[in-house]
Design a protein around this motif. Structure first.
Motif, PDB file in Angstrom:
ATOM      1  N   ARG A 325      -5.801 -12.011  -6.661  1.00 39.37           N
ATOM      2  CA  ARG A 325      -4.973 -10.807  -6.718  1.00 39.37           C
ATOM      3  C   ARG A 325      -5.796  -9.593  -7.136  1.00 39.37           C
ATOM      4  O   ARG A 325      -5.691  -8.507  -6.544  1.00 39.37           O
ATOM      5  CB  ARG A 325      -3.810 -11.014  -7.702  1.00 39.37           C
ATOM      6  CG  ARG A 325      -2.941  -9.777  -7.885  1.00 39.37           C
ATOM      7  CD  ARG A 325      -1.769 -10.063  -8.797  1.00 39.37           C
ATOM      8  NE  ARG A 325      -2.193 -10.533 -10.100  1.00 39.37           N
ATOM      9  CZ  ARG A 325      -2.635  -9.746 -11.069  1.00 39.37           C
ATOM     10  NH1 ARG A 325      -2.743  -8.441 -10.883  1.00 39.37           N
ATOM     11  NH2 ARG A 325      -2.985 -10.251 -12.236  1.00 39.37           N
ATOM     12  N   LEU A 326      -6.646  -9.779  -8.173  1.00 36.41           N
ATOM     13  CA  LEU A 326      -7.475  -8.665  -8.643  1.00 36.41           C
ATOM     14  C   LEU A 326      -8.465  -8.230  -7.565  1.00 36.41           C
ATOM     15  O   LEU A 326      -8.710  -7.033  -7.380  1.00 36.41           O
ATOM     16  CB  LEU A 326      -8.219  -9.071  -9.921  1.00 36.41           C
ATOM     17  CG  LEU A 326      -7.331  -9.294 -11.154  1.00 36.41           C
ATOM     18  CD1 LEU A 326      -8.170  -9.793 -12.327  1.00 36.41           C
ATOM     19  CD2 LEU A 326      -6.613  -7.996 -11.532  1.00 36.41           C
ATOM     20  N   GLU A 327      -9.046  -9.212  -6.881  1.00 33.50           N
ATOM     21  CA  GLU A 327      -9.979  -8.864  -5.798  1.00 33.50           C
ATOM     22  C   GLU A 327      -9.270  -8.073  -4.708  1.00 33.50           C
ATOM     23  O   GLU A 327      -9.821  -7.117  -4.153  1.00 33.50           O
ATOM     24  CB  GLU A 327     -10.603 -10.133  -5.211  1.00 33.50           C
ATOM     25  CG  GLU A 327     -11.621 -10.798  -6.130  1.00 33.50           C
ATOM     26  CD  GLU A 327     -12.198 -12.064  -5.528  1.00 33.50           C
ATOM     27  OE1 GLU A 327     -11.591 -12.582  -4.564  1.00 33.50           O
ATOM     28  OE2 GLU A 327     -13.238 -12.534  -6.022  1.00 33.50           O
ATOM     29  N   LYS A 328      -8.035  -8.467  -4.400  1.00 25.35           N
ATOM     30  CA  LYS A 328      -7.270  -7.752  -3.391  1.00 25.35           C
ATOM     31  C   LYS A 328      -6.974  -6.331  -3.847  1.00 25.35           C
ATOM     32  O   LYS A 328      -7.089  -5.370  -3.063  1.00 25.35           O
ATOM     33  CB  LYS A 328      -5.961  -8.504  -3.110  1.00 25.35           C
ATOM     34  CG  LYS A 328      -5.098  -7.844  -2.040  1.00 25.35           C
ATOM     35  CD  LYS A 328      -3.827  -8.643  -1.806  1.00 25.35           C
ATOM     36  CE  LYS A 328      -2.949  -7.966  -0.749  1.00 25.35           C
ATOM     37  NZ  LYS A 328      -1.688  -8.720  -0.543  1.00 25.35           N
ATOM     38  N   GLU A 329      -6.593  -6.197  -5.148  1.00 26.96           N
ATOM     39  CA  GLU A 329      -6.302  -4.868  -5.673  1.00 26.96           C
ATOM     40  C   GLU A 329      -7.539  -3.989  -5.656  1.00 26.96           C
ATOM     41  O   GLU A 329      -7.470  -2.802  -5.318  1.00 26.96           O
ATOM     42  CB  GLU A 329      -5.740  -4.980  -7.093  1.00 26.96           C
ATOM     43  CG  GLU A 329      -4.350  -5.605  -7.149  1.00 26.96           C
ATOM     44  CD  GLU A 329      -3.865  -5.787  -8.575  1.00 26.96           C
ATOM     45  OE1 GLU A 329      -4.635  -5.440  -9.504  1.00 26.96           O
ATOM     46  OE2 GLU A 329      -2.736  -6.268  -8.768  1.00 26.96           O
ATOM     47  N   VAL A 330      -8.702  -4.574  -6.032  1.00 24.15           N
ATOM     48  CA  VAL A 330      -9.952  -3.812  -6.011  1.00 24.15           C
ATOM     49  C   VAL A 330     -10.290  -3.386  -4.586  1.00 24.15           C
ATOM     50  O   VAL A 330     -10.696  -2.248  -4.334  1.00 24.15           O
ATOM     51  CB  VAL A 330     -11.108  -4.645  -6.616  1.00 24.15           C
ATOM     52  CG1 VAL A 330     -12.451  -3.976  -6.351  1.00 24.15           C
ATOM     53  CG2 VAL A 330     -10.905  -4.829  -8.108  1.00 24.15           C
ATOM     54  N   ALA A 331     -10.110  -4.307  -3.636  1.00 19.75           N
ATOM     55  CA  ALA A 331     -10.387  -3.982  -2.231  1.00 19.75           C
ATOM     56  C   ALA A 331      -9.468  -2.872  -1.739  1.00 19.75           C
ATOM     57  O   ALA A 331      -9.904  -1.955  -1.032  1.00 19.75           O
ATOM     58  CB  ALA A 331     -10.232  -5.228  -1.375  1.00 19.75           C
ATOM     59  N   GLU A 332      -8.174  -2.966  -2.132  1.00 20.31           N
ATOM     60  CA  GLU A 332      -7.234  -1.928  -1.707  1.00 20.31           C
ATOM     61  C   GLU A 332      -7.587  -0.589  -2.331  1.00 20.31           C
ATOM     62  O   GLU A 332      -7.508   0.461  -1.669  1.00 20.31           O
ATOM     63  CB  GLU A 332      -5.807  -2.340  -2.091  1.00 20.31           C
ATOM     64  CG  GLU A 332      -5.266  -3.507  -1.279  1.00 20.31           C
ATOM     65  CD  GLU A 332      -3.904  -3.970  -1.765  1.00 20.31           C
ATOM     66  OE1 GLU A 332      -3.498  -3.518  -2.861  1.00 20.31           O
ATOM     67  OE2 GLU A 332      -3.266  -4.781  -1.058  1.00 20.31           O
ATOM     68  N   MET A 333      -7.991  -0.610  -3.631  1.00 20.24           N
ATOM     69  CA  MET A 333      -8.396   0.635  -4.278  1.00 20.24           C
ATOM     70  C   MET A 333      -9.648   1.201  -3.623  1.00 20.24           C
ATOM     71  O   MET A 333      -9.762   2.419  -3.414  1.00 20.24           O
ATOM     72  CB  MET A 333      -8.637   0.374  -5.773  1.00 20.24           C
ATOM     73  CG  MET A 333      -7.381   0.077  -6.567  1.00 20.24           C
ATOM     74  SD  MET A 333      -7.727  -0.353  -8.290  1.00 20.24           S
ATOM     75  CE  MET A 333      -8.475   1.152  -8.866  1.00 20.24           C
ATOM     76  N   GLY A 334     -10.601   0.311  -3.294  1.00 14.44           N
ATOM     77  CA  GLY A 334     -11.814   0.763  -2.623  1.00 14.44           C
ATOM     78  C   GLY A 334     -11.510   1.374  -1.276  1.00 14.44           C
ATOM     79  O   GLY A 334     -12.086   2.403  -0.905  1.00 14.44           O
ATOM     80  N   SER A 335     -10.573   0.745  -0.559  1.00 14.16           N
ATOM     81  CA  SER A 335     -10.189   1.268   0.744  1.00 14.16           C
ATOM     82  C   SER A 335      -9.516   2.633   0.597  1.00 14.16           C
ATOM     83  O   SER A 335      -9.779   3.559   1.376  1.00 14.16           O
ATOM     84  CB  SER A 335      -9.241   0.286   1.437  1.00 14.16           C
ATOM     85  OG  SER A 335      -8.792   0.795   2.668  1.00 14.16           O
TER      86      SER A 335
END
Length: 387
Positions: A325-335
């Motif tokens: 979940r955190l990796e997904k959130e980080v990826a979404e924030m990066g995007s």
């Protein structure tokens, strides 16, 4: 348990679940859901089949024993029409590279099931015999039937623990038997041989939740909600009872039963985790399959279905789920940041273009100003007097 009153969004979600998991009453493949659950368990958690084999056949294997699936489809020829067709068994596995176990799921009791299991077993025995024929000595072929069992998913509690059929076939008498019978006039003397073919019948609903824990039969958990089938059918959506107060009380009682059932399941799974038999991810898979089964059982009853959805919705995150979940959130924030940077870059480019255009305009203005100033100075130059 949470209130079962549905909002518009949750109602649409339940409708989606009904469409995805609720199969029509008379669909030919309804039983496939239960077959797929068993196959999924064996695929993802193969060690769970070992306690079931110990329960049925009394055979014990080490936890790290080899467990591999075996093909379950065979071609057969109808003796009358000579038409070739295929038969498919539910689940067949090979353990320790030698012992073959065959399981058939049966929703309700059917005495004729013994013939189908015998057919699967004979085809499997023939397949194994043909595959091993090159290493067999002449006239010593072995037809080795698999260890078969039927998982009866609903009812049959008063039925015997096995299904049996009698076999009758001619067999040659041995030389000793021929001498004893004193009938040596013919070299070919036959007798009728009688045998019994018996298959274990596992009545899933006869196991209580404590039995599941004591015998480590966690593989049966996703099939246990079938015991609530009558509860799900009684008074569907409150239309089966003219007495509103009784229907309301029945619904409350049903929710209490479901709550206790799910709570007890969670309890034994937690104990199994503490015992080291199951891991957190093992429990997660079992609960996912249990949720699918409960949705299937209650998909027609919107009140109980909403209760099941609320009750079985994941609350605790496993460690790997948190990381994902955190990796997904980080990826979404990066995007999102990348999109903002791109937008800012586009704005900077637009501003640069505007600055360049403005500079060009200013240069043109200065040029024309200079020209205008030059003309002005020329027009103000004093005239010379002619002599």
């Amino acid at each position: 348990m949470q209130n079962s009153t549905l909002s518009t969004s949750s109602s649409s979600y339940i409708a989606k679940l009904q469409k995805e998991h609720g199969l029509p009453d008379k669909i030919k493949t309804e039983a496939h859901l239960w077959d797929e659950i068993l196959k999924k368990e064996i695929l993802e958690l193969p060690f769970l089949i070992l306690p079931l084999i110990r329960e049925i056949h009394g055979k014990q294997y080490p936890a790290n024993v080899s467990i591999e699936p075996v093909g379950t489809e065979y071609s057969v020829e109808c003796p009358v029409t000579k038409q070739i067709s295929s038969i498919r068994s539910d689940t067949t596995i090979k353990i320790d590279h030698s012992d073959i176990f065959h399981f058939e799921n049966q929703r309700r009791s059917d005495p004729m099931m013994i013939f189908r299991v015998f057919e699967y077993g004979s085809q499997l025995a023939l397949t194994v015999a043909v595959m091993g024929s090159k290493v067999q000595a002449e006239n010593s072929f072995l037809l080795k039937f698999p260890y078969s069992a039927i998982l009866l998913l609903e009812g049959g509690l008063k039925q015997s623990n096995n299904l049996t059929c009698s076999l009758e076939f001619p067999g040659m008498k041995t030389l000793e038997e021929s001498m004893l019978s004193k009938t040596d006039e013919s070299k070919f003397i036959t007798r009728v041989i009688h045998a019994k073919y018996s298959v274990a019948l596992i009545k899933v609903q006869s196991y209580e939740i404590q039995d599941i824990y004591d015998r480590q039969l966690y593989i049966l958990i996703p099939f246990m909600p079938i015991r609530f089938s009558r509860l799900a059918q009684a008074g569907i959506n409150g239309t089966g009872c003219s007495d509103v107060s009784k229907a309301t009380q029945d619904l409350v009682d049903a929710k209490i039963q479901l709550t206790k059932f799910y709570h007890d399941i969670i309890l034994i799974l937690n104990k199994a985790t503490e015992d080291g038999f199951l891991s957190d991810s093992d429990v997660k898979i079992i609960l996912i399959l249990l949720r699918k089964a409960m949705i299937r059982v209650f998909y027609k009853n919107s009140d109980l279905l909403s209760e099941v959805i609320n009750m079985t919705a994941p609350v605790l995150e496993l460690e790997w789920e948190t990381i994902a979940r955190l990796e997904k959130e980080v990826a979404e924030m990066g995007s999102a940041l990348a999109e903002k940077d791109s937008a800012l870059a586009q704005k900077d480019s637009a501003l640069a273009q505007k600055d360049s255009a403005l500079a060009q305009k200013n240069a043109e203005i200065e040029k024309w100003r200079a020209l205008a100033l030059g003309k002005s100075q020329t027009s103000k130059r004093p005239k010379r007097w002619r002599r």
